[in-house]
Scaffold this motif. Structure first.
Motif, PDB file in Angstrom:
ATOM      1  N   PRO A  41      36.055  26.914   4.381  1.00 37.11           N
ATOM      2  CA  PRO A  41      34.999  26.996   5.397  1.00 37.11           C
ATOM      3  C   PRO A  41      35.576  27.365   6.765  1.00 37.11           C
ATOM      4  CG  PRO A  41      35.576  24.708   4.986  1.00 37.11           C
ATOM      5  CD  PRO A  41      36.430  25.520   4.063  1.00 37.11           C
ATOM      6  N   CYS A  42      34.861  28.230   7.484  1.00 37.05           N
ATOM      7  CA  CYS A  42      35.309  28.560   8.846  1.00 37.05           C
ATOM      8  C   CYS A  42      34.099  28.956   9.685  1.00 37.05           C
ATOM      9  CB  CYS A  42      36.362  29.663   8.803  1.00 37.05           C
ATOM     10  SG  CYS A  42      35.873  31.113   7.902  1.00 37.05           S
ATOM     11  N   THR A  43      34.304  28.967  10.952  1.00 37.74           N
ATOM     12  CA  THR A  43      33.190  29.289  11.844  1.00 37.74           C
ATOM     13  C   THR A  43      33.515  30.580  12.582  1.00 37.74           C
ATOM     14  OG1 THR A  43      34.219  27.945  13.528  1.00 37.74           O
ATOM     15  CG2 THR A  43      32.476  26.902  12.255  1.00 37.74           C
ATOM     16  N   VAL A  44      32.482  31.379  12.779  1.00 44.15           N
ATOM     17  CA  VAL A  44      32.671  32.650  13.486  1.00 44.15           C
ATOM     18  C   VAL A  44      31.912  32.558  14.813  1.00 44.15           C
ATOM     19  CG1 VAL A  44      32.403  35.146  13.382  1.00 44.15           C
ATOM     20  CG2 VAL A  44      32.705  33.837  11.274  1.00 44.15           C
ATOM     21  N   VAL A  45      32.616  32.787  15.885  1.00 49.48           N
ATOM     22  CA  VAL A  45      31.953  32.839  17.198  1.00 49.48           C
ATOM     23  C   VAL A  45      31.949  34.291  17.633  1.00 49.48           C
ATOM     24  CG1 VAL A  45      32.015  32.056  19.595  1.00 49.48           C
ATOM     25  CG2 VAL A  45      32.761  30.524  17.753  1.00 49.48           C
ATOM     26  N   TRP A  51      35.360  38.719  18.000  1.00 49.28           N
ATOM     27  CA  TRP A  51      34.970  37.651  17.076  1.00 49.28           C
ATOM     28  C   TRP A  51      36.120  36.657  17.038  1.00 49.28           C
ATOM     29  CZ3 TRP A  51      33.060  40.158  11.842  1.00 49.28           C
ATOM     30  CH2 TRP A  51      31.890  40.912  12.074  1.00 49.28           C
ATOM     31  N   THR A  52      35.752  35.396  17.067  1.00 48.21           N
ATOM     32  CA  THR A  52      36.790  34.383  16.916  1.00 48.21           C
ATOM     33  C   THR A  52      36.456  33.563  15.674  1.00 48.21           C
ATOM     34  OG1 THR A  52      37.006  34.321  19.292  1.00 48.21           O
ATOM     35  CG2 THR A  52      38.040  32.525  18.068  1.00 48.21           C
ATOM     36  N   VAL A  53      37.308  33.628  14.663  1.00 42.07           N
ATOM     37  CA  VAL A  53      37.061  32.904  13.413  1.00 42.07           C
ATOM     38  C   VAL A  53      38.026  31.712  13.393  1.00 42.07           C
ATOM     39  CG1 VAL A  53      36.826  33.129  10.923  1.00 42.07           C
ATOM     40  CG2 VAL A  53      36.674  35.165  12.358  1.00 42.07           C
ATOM     41  N   THR A  54      37.469  30.524  13.233  1.00 36.82           N
ATOM     42  CA  THR A  54      38.300  29.327  13.272  1.00 36.82           C
ATOM     43  C   THR A  54      38.087  28.528  11.985  1.00 36.82           C
ATOM     44  OG1 THR A  54      37.791  29.279  15.619  1.00 36.82           O
ATOM     45  CG2 THR A  54      38.922  27.350  14.726  1.00 36.82           C
ATOM     46  N   ASN A  55      39.177  28.073  11.359  1.00 40.47           N
ATOM     47  CA  ASN A  55      39.001  27.227  10.175  1.00 40.47           C
ATOM     48  C   ASN A  55      39.187  25.771  10.562  1.00 40.47           C
ATOM     49  OD1 ASN A  55      41.749  26.785  10.330  1.00 40.47           O
ATOM     50  ND2 ASN A  55      42.245  27.814   8.399  1.00 40.47           N
ATOM     51  N   ARG A  56      39.116  24.896   9.554  1.00 42.47           N
ATOM     52  CA  ARG A  56      39.164  23.453   9.826  1.00 42.47           C
ATOM     53  C   ARG A  56      40.482  23.022  10.449  1.00 42.47           C
ATOM     54  NH1 ARG A  56      37.580  20.443   4.644  1.00 42.47           N
ATOM     55  NH2 ARG A  56      35.558  21.355   4.203  1.00 42.47           N
ATOM     56  N   GLY A  58      42.039  24.554  12.533  1.00 43.72           N
ATOM     57  CA  GLY A  58      42.138  25.048  13.908  1.00 43.72           C
ATOM     58  C   GLY A  58      42.846  26.390  14.005  1.00 43.72           C
ATOM     59  N   GLU A  59      43.183  26.957  12.852  1.00 44.24           N
ATOM     60  CA  GLU A  59      43.815  28.277  12.865  1.00 44.24           C
ATOM     61  C   GLU A  59      42.765  29.317  13.218  1.00 44.24           C
ATOM     62  OE1 GLU A  59      47.071  27.249   9.395  1.00 44.24           O
ATOM     63  OE2 GLU A  59      45.146  28.128   8.850  1.00 44.24           O
ATOM     64  N   GLN A  60      43.180  30.332  13.931  1.00 45.82           N
ATOM     65  CA  GLN A  60      42.199  31.308  14.418  1.00 45.82           C
ATOM     66  C   GLN A  60      42.532  32.738  14.026  1.00 45.82           C
ATOM     67  OE1 GLN A  60      41.995  30.592  18.676  1.00 45.82           O
ATOM     68  NE2 GLN A  60      39.994  29.620  18.383  1.00 45.82           N
ATOM     69  N   LEU A  61      41.471  33.482  13.719  1.00 46.94           N
ATOM     70  CA  LEU A  61      41.603  34.922  13.499  1.00 46.94           C
ATOM     71  C   LEU A  61      40.759  35.555  14.599  1.00 46.94           C
ATOM     72  CD1 LEU A  61      42.320  37.394  11.648  1.00 46.94           C
ATOM     73  CD2 LEU A  61      40.194  36.934  10.436  1.00 46.94           C
ATOM     74  N   ILE A  62      41.395  36.262  15.491  1.00 52.69           N
ATOM     75  CA  ILE A  62      40.657  36.859  16.608  1.00 52.69           C
ATOM     76  C   ILE A  62      40.591  38.363  16.399  1.00 52.69           C
ATOM     77  CG2 ILE A  62      40.601  37.203  19.122  1.00 52.69           C
ATOM     78  CD1 ILE A  62      42.299  34.523  19.188  1.00 52.69           C
ATOM     79  N   ILE A  63      39.344  38.869  16.354  1.00 52.78           N
ATOM     80  CA  ILE A  63      39.156  40.302  16.112  1.00 52.78           C
ATOM     81  C   ILE A  63      38.542  40.944  17.351  1.00 52.78           C
ATOM     82  CG2 ILE A  63      38.059  42.007  14.599  1.00 52.78           C
ATOM     83  CD1 ILE A  63      37.833  39.674  12.517  1.00 52.78           C
ATOM     84  N   GLU A  64      39.225  41.935  17.882  1.00 47.13           N
ATOM     85  CA  GLU A  64      38.708  42.680  19.033  1.00 47.13           C
ATOM     86  C   GLU A  64      37.968  43.902  18.490  1.00 47.13           C
ATOM     87  OE1 GLU A  64      39.486  41.950  22.306  1.00 47.13           O
ATOM     88  OE2 GLU A  64      41.275  40.697  22.222  1.00 47.13           O
ATOM     89  N   ILE A  65      36.702  44.041  18.864  1.00 45.37           N
ATOM     90  CA  ILE A  65      35.926  45.181  18.360  1.00 45.37           C
ATOM     91  C   ILE A  65      35.665  46.158  19.496  1.00 45.37           C
ATOM     92  CG2 ILE A  65      33.785  45.890  17.223  1.00 45.37           C
ATOM     93  CD1 ILE A  65      33.748  42.975  16.048  1.00 45.37           C
ATOM     94  N   ASP A  66      36.167  47.374  19.297  1.00 46.06           N
ATOM     95  CA  ASP A  66      36.041  48.384  20.336  1.00 46.06           C
ATOM     96  C   ASP A  66      34.834  49.261  20.070  1.00 46.06           C
ATOM     97  OD1 ASP A  66      37.114  49.655  22.659  1.00 46.06           O
ATOM     98  OD2 ASP A  66      37.655  51.357  21.355  1.00 46.06           O
ATOM     99  N   GLU A  67      34.610  49.578  18.774  1.00 43.99           N
ATOM    100  CA  GLU A  67      33.520  50.483  18.420  1.00 43.99           C
ATOM    101  C   GLU A  67      33.015  50.101  17.036  1.00 43.99           C
ATOM    102  OE1 GLU A  67      34.863  54.489  17.842  1.00 43.99           O
ATOM    103  OE2 GLU A  67      32.859  55.150  17.216  1.00 43.99           O
ATOM    104  N   VAL A  68      31.697  50.126  16.830  1.00 42.77           N
ATOM    105  CA  VAL A  68      31.123  49.840  15.512  1.00 42.77           C
ATOM    106  C   VAL A  68      30.681  51.172  14.905  1.00 42.77           C
ATOM    107  CG1 VAL A  68      29.327  48.616  14.234  1.00 42.77           C
ATOM    108  CG2 VAL A  68      30.391  47.554  16.228  1.00 42.77           C
TER     109      VAL A  68
END
Lengths: 207, 384
Positions: A41-45, A51-56, A58-68
């Motif tokens: 389980p993780c949360t996406v902000v 996007w900041t994805v955090t799991n229980r 506290g590890e984080q996956l940070i995604i910078e989005i420049d263009e969709v």
């Protein structure tokens, strides 16, 4: 920012957010392995461009989005599960249909014959009317022979059934398993799955 | 018993004897002692033997013996030592619980293994007859090519040897092809007609190691020591355990009616077949289309690569298009020792027979000798 601090340069990526909350970053290659991911389980902000994805933990996956380039959402519904071709269940069904493969004059009593220590794959009657317990495996190894031996010991204690013979059927039988089975009076049958299934092979045999 | 083995011999003879025996030792011995070789000295001879419960290899070499006895040492280590010795006479002696190998100024000490734990070895049965070494080697190579390597059907991993009054008939099959060959032999006295199944791999090894001798002696024994077959030549003996069971009844597999026969120049046909087979995937057939005086060989793969070649051949009978596993066809053709061979077809779904064309060079004894070889190969279905 997890167990390992890694950085992926800005590039065209495929981002997958699954219904279970997992997020993965894919490149245009690699069948199932994302470049980076966060298991549920993780949360996406979601913030603009980030996007900041955090799991229980506290590890984080940070995604910078420049263009969709493309953004879509699909509901896949309930997963029917992976059905493997060639599994023992299918072999069992096929052998139940073609009992003559196990020996001439064999008739089926029932599939999955229940015993106190588990079900016997097939219970048959041979041409002489003797009951035969059949254990079916994809690969015939020693543990399969041991399993069948346990069933035979149990079934032979039942005066209604005894004597019960054993047949060990598999697509391939290891020499050790073959020797052990033969030593215990269990007959081995090598089953050609493709032939049973009626698949036409280009290969023809002399006999 | 730890004997006081002591002897002397020339380095090459020593190294060769040890190397030959050690080669037959099991890579993963069932019992650790079977990784050893037994060195025995009696009456002017050194006997080196190795046994893995299936095969016994035994070689006898004349030596200058000083003390008789029987000891067991590590086979692999002794073979490596023997190979590395300088070209001088070798002196071997047991000192305490060690085997000492001296050669010039070199000295090796090897610990003795417990010979008391060594299994009882089979004894070579009485001589049954003789075959010519070169004929035996050729015949075994021709037949073992068709034996199965799949251990799940042990009987097919063997070569059936039928003992007749004047000839031995060797045959092997893996369900896809069948090879048969007669070898003239000279029995000692009257040998009862019988048939044995000899493990193909061991037979091939024996043919390689004994085939250079002018004569190979076969020892079948009688009912009491059945179960083993012995081969001996030039001081070397190999005893192999026979396979149980009854061999496939193969006599009826040979086709009786033939509709098309094709005579090919073997090397030319083999070369074409190998070229075309390059594009055929492992289980894909090579197509042979025979018409008046040509054969069109072709193969294609699923990725649409394809190959074609046309060859002039002598065709008698109906035109025919048939598919084959190229490997099986090549094995059969490779075993033909004459320059030309005949392929006899019945129909595309029936097997084909390959036989050598003999009598072309009347002076060539090979022709008559290999004339009895025949190879039956099953065809493959062609798609579409």
């Amino acid at each position: 920012m997890g167990r390992l601090t890694a950085h992926l340069p800005m590039a065209l990526r495929l981002l997958l957010v699954k219904a279970d909350g997992s997020v993965s970053v894919h490149t245009d290659g690699g069948a199932y392995k994302p470049l980076n991911w966060m298991s549920p389980p993780c949360t996406v902000v979601e913030q603009p461009g980030r996007w900041t994805v955090t799991n229980r933990a506290g590890e984080q996956l940070i995604i910078e989005i420049d263009e969709v380039v493309h953004d879509s959402r699909h509901e896949l519904g309930v997963d029917p599960g992976l059905v493997k071709d060639g599994v023992e269940a299918h072999l069992q069904a096929l052998l139940a249909e073609h009992t003559a493969t196990l020996g001439p004059g064999f008739t089926l009593i029932r599939r999955e014959y229940p015993t106190a220590i588990g079900p016997v794959d097939l219970l048959c009657r041979d041409a002489e009317g003797v009951i035969v317990a059949v254990e079916i495996k994809r690969r015939g190894e020693i543990d399969g022979v041991e399993q069948l031996t346990r069933y035979l010991n149990l079934l032979n204690r039942d005066p209604q059934l005894a004597p019960v013979r054993g047949v060990f059927a598999a697509q391939q039988i290891k020499p050790q398993a073959h020797t052990l089975a033969t030593d215990r009076g269990i007959r081995c049958v090598t089953v050609d799955y493709d032939e049973l299934r009626g698949t036409e092979s280009l290969e023809l045999r002399l006999f | 018993m730890v004997g006081n083995v002591e002897f002397e011999l020339e380095r090459d003879a020593f190294a060769e004897a040890i190397a030959w025996t050690a080669k037959g030792l099991p890579a993963r011995p069932v019992v650790p002692v079977t990784a050893g070789v037994v060195l025995e000295v009696t009456d002017g001879a050194m006997i080196v033997s190795g046994f893995d419960f299936e095969v016994l290899n035994r070689i006898e070499v004349p030596v200058t013996d000083k003390a008789a006895g029987r000891v067991l040492v590590s086979g692999r280590l002794l073979a490596e030592i023997a190979r590395a010795l300088p070209p001088k006479d070798v002196r071997v002696v047991v000192e305490g619980n060690r085997l000492v190998v001296r050669c010039g100024s070199v000295r090796f000490n090897l610990p003795l293994l417990h010979i008391e734990d060594y299994p009882a070895v089979p004894v070579l049965p009485a001589t049954s007859g003789k075959v010519r070494g070169d004929v035996f080697a050729t015949a075994v190579a021709q037949v073992t090519a068709a034996a199965s390597r799949d251990e799940t059907l042990p009987m097919l991993t063997g070569v059936r040897m039928e003992i007749g009054p004047e000839a031995l008939i060797l045959a092997a099959t893996d369900r896809y092809r069948l090879a048969e060959r007669h070898i003239p032999w000279t029995p000692t006295g009257t040998v009862p007609s019988t048939s044995l199944i000899v493990p193909a791999k061991t037979l091939a090894d024996v043919a390689k190691s004994l085939g250079s001798a002018s004569e190979v002696v076969l020892s079948m024994g009688d009912a009491d020591d059945a179960g083993f077959l012995g081969f001996s030549a030039g001081g070397r003996q190999t005893l192999t355990r026979l396979l149980d069971g009854e061999f496939v009844k193969f006599a009826s597999l040979w086709p009786t009616a033939v509709t098309t026969t094709v005579e090919v120049q073997v090397s030319e046909f083999v070369a074409a077949l190998k070229r075309v087979a390059l594009v055929a995937q492992r289980f894909a057939p090579v197509r042979l289309a025979f018409s008046e005086d040509t054969v069109q060989l072709s193969a294609e793969a699923e990725d649409e690569s394809s190959a074609e070649e046309e060859l002039e051949v002598g065709v008698t009978g109906e035109p025919l298009t048939i598919g084959f596993n190229a490997g099986y066809l090549l094995d059969g053709l490779a075993a033909v020792t004459t320059p030309r061979a005949t392929l006899s077809f019945t129909e595309p779904s029936k097997p084909t027979v390959i036989t050598p064309v003999t009598g072309l060079g009347a002076d060539d004894p090979d022709d008559a000798r290999d004339g009895s070889y025949r190879y039956l190969v099953m065809s493959m279905r062609l798609r579409g």
